[in-house]
Design an enzyme around this catalytic site. Structure first.
Site, PDB file in Angstrom:
ATOM      1  N   ASP A 195       0.878  -1.170   0.000  1.00 27.55           N
ATOM      2  CA  ASP A 195       0.000   0.000   0.000  1.00 27.55           C
ATOM      3  C   ASP A 195       0.912   1.216   0.000  1.00 27.55           C
ATOM      4  OD1 ASP A 195      -1.688   2.122   0.470  1.00 27.55           O
ATOM      5  OD2 ASP A 195      -2.857   1.131   2.025  1.00 27.55           O
ATOM      6  N   HIS A 196       1.000   1.914  -1.138  1.00 30.83           N
ATOM      7  CA  HIS A 196       2.012   2.961  -1.269  1.00 30.83           C
ATOM      8  C   HIS A 196       1.788   4.118  -0.298  1.00 30.83           C
ATOM      9  CE1 HIS A 196      -1.141   4.571  -3.994  1.00 30.83           C
ATOM     10  NE2 HIS A 196      -0.704   5.743  -3.594  1.00 30.83           N
ATOM     11  N   HIS A 258      -5.969   2.183   1.862  1.00 32.41           N
ATOM     12  CA  HIS A 258      -5.356   3.428   2.340  1.00 32.41           C
ATOM     13  C   HIS A 258      -5.972   3.918   3.651  1.00 32.41           C
ATOM     14  CE1 HIS A 258      -3.466   3.346  -1.438  1.00 32.41           C
ATOM     15  NE2 HIS A 258      -4.295   4.089  -2.122  1.00 32.41           N
TER      16      HIS A 258
END
Length: 523
Positions: A195-196, A258
């Site tokens: 998950d960036h 996110h």
């Protein structure tokens, strides 16, 4: 390999990663050229990539080895976040290889095996491989099976890890199925669900801020916190991602990954260490404590919207249904607002308000904590009419930092209060360090640290939170779409959701409310 644990040895964080080859499936896509290559370049520039390193790209597009090397060099020059060093670009170019083929075809993996054996001999990469799946999620299980069939998964004195881009499933059932299929092949410590958002400095700093400062953790609970707001706003539309987005929508695209990751880091109990399993255990407990909605609660605790045409930065923009590759009668949500409850000892009775959407007035991600108001008693005989609450805001993008608002006396003979903001900005204190958000995550994968990645039970617990909403909204399509104009903060129902609890969303310069304020209505 550690003979006692059966796990691959980890490098020490902060030191150069060990010898390895990074293999990227989907190497011709935007993610690779815009994020992954610049991130690897930044790691090399910081001295964190090993000398015994090579990069292999794979995709359906037939590209000659020389053309691929030239493409890597050009992509680095075009998308690097810092000034490029020609020598370092040449270093990457020399270590870049390409293996064309269909990810479903076993022949690709036979060719890849031969190439990796050559690279192990040439660069001394010790048969340590990181496979990055920058592909459609539909290919995740098949690529994993093909890797296993080709002998790429076994760890015999070396390590093998697979990175999966989001989304990991599209609902609870598909996430469970994908977890089951992958875990039949890989050990959990070989699986890196990325998950960036967790690569952003302020997100990583949440745990440090909470647990390294004795003045904050004692008040980080229901006794002192009135409510929490999380805003993830984008001013852009779907751009060229209409095919994907029209099947996903804002709820699927943002909330199970996110936003719930931000919530867990902000609200979890202190772990006994920062080891991956210890942190994940506490995050999973928090996710399981989020109360799932009943069908009736969804009507009052969840809001969806879709943007129509409007104006952003003085320019008129299209409605969602007029975007490329979007169905002209689409009911896909581009905005979501939720009121969540974490039913545990620390957070019982503290609402967590979440909103996220596209074509909002500005690009912004932040976590805002509003504390309970101080007693008004000492100010009853002064000109002060009310005591505003204190606010602590964790700014995640575009400007990373932390701000704290508190009240001070305005100079003069009359008792008047003014809000003072203490602002910490990463750039001011630590200098500018432009990044893609993937540097830390790629590095952690190479050294075997899964702390910032999602574990299987966390993925399923996250989908469990949104599954009732998905089912309800599927059964009752959005009737009045579009219901908010591009350039506004979502549909009116989003305001009603938070005002129903006597609160207001933080504002960002609107004339109807003090900038930055988020207030609870007076009792």
């Amino acid at each position: 390999m550690n003979p006692e644990t059966g796990k691959a040895d980890q490098a020490t964080p902060g030191q150069r990663a060990g010898a390895c080859v990074v293999v990227i499936f989907g190497a011709s896509g935007d993610l690779t050229k815009r994020k992954l290559l610049p991130a690897l370049y930044n790691l090399a520039k910081d001295g964190l990539l090993p000398k015994e390193f090579a990069l292999v790209g794979s995709g359906r597009t037939p590209i000659s080895p020389e053309d691929y090397r030239n493409k890597v060099a050009q992509d680095l020059r075009d998308f690097a976040t810092t000034t490029v060093d020609p020598k370092l670009v040449d270093w990457f170019r020399e270590r870049a290889y390409y293996q064309p083929g269909d990810a479903k075809d076993p022949f690709l993996y036979k060719q890849l095996a031969g190439l990796l054996r050559q690279l192990d001999k040439k660069y001394g990469s010790s048969a340590n491989y990181c496979f990055y799946l920058a592909t459609s999620p539909n290919h995740f299980a098949e690529i994993t099976r093909q890797l296993a069939a080709a002998g790429f998964i076994q760890e015999n004195g070396h390590w093998r890890r697979v990175v999966y881009e989001k989304p990991f499933g599209r609902d609870l059932d598909s996430a469970r199925t994908l977890n089951r299929d992958i875990k039949q092949i890989l050990h959990e410590n070989q699986i890196y669900r990325i998950d960036h958002y967790l690569g952003k400095e302020t997100v990583q700093n949440i745990l440090t801020f909470r647990f390294a400062n004795g003045i904050f953790e004692p008040i980080w609970n229901r006794r002192y916190v009135d409510h929490v707001q999380i805003t993830v706003a984008e001013d852009l539309g779907v751009e060229q991602r209409g095919d994907y987005y029209d099947q996903a929508g804002a709820l699927r695209d943002m909330v199970p990954n996110h936003i719930l990751q931000l919530i867990t880091l902000m609200s979890m109990e202190p772990p006994i260490s920062f080891d991956a399993d210890e942190v994940h255990d506490e995050q999973a407990k928090t996710l399981r404590a989020i109360q799932p909605f009943t069908p009736n609660q969804i009507l009052s605790h969840a809001v969806r919207g879709q943007y129509g045409e409007g104006v952003i930065d003085g320019k008129r923009v299209l409605a969602y249904r007029a975007e490329p590759n979007v169905a002209p009668d689409s009911n896909t949500n581009t905005f979501v607002a939720l009121s969540l409850s974490i039913d545990n000892w620390r957070w019982a009775g503290v609402p967590f308000f979440v909103r996220t959407g596209k074509r909002l007035p500005k690009r912004l991600t932040e976590i805002a904590i509003q504390f309970k108001c101080a007693p008004f008693v000492p100010f009853r005989r002064t000109s002060v009419e009310c005591l505003p609450p204190n606010e602590l805001v964790l700014h995640i993008q575009p400007c990373e930092g932390i701000s704290l608002g508190f009240e001070a006396k305005v100079p003069g003979p009359i008792v008047r209060l003014g809000t003072v903001n203490m602002d910490f900005n990463y750039r001011d204190y630590f200098g500018s360090n432009p990044s893609t958000g993937y540097e830390r995550l790629l590095y952690d994968c190479m050294i075997g640290d899964a702390t910032l990645f999602q574990r299987a039970d966390m993925v399923e617990a996250s989908w469990s939170v949104v599954q009732p909403i998905l089912e309800k909204w599927k059964a009752t399509p959005l009737q009045n779409s579009p219901n908010y104009a591009a350039g506004t903060w979502g549909p009116p129902e989003a305001q009603e959701l938070i005002q129903r609890d006597g609160r207001q969303w933080r504002s960002y310069g609107e004339v109807t409310q003090k900038p930055g304020a988020m207030r609870r209505a007076a009792p």
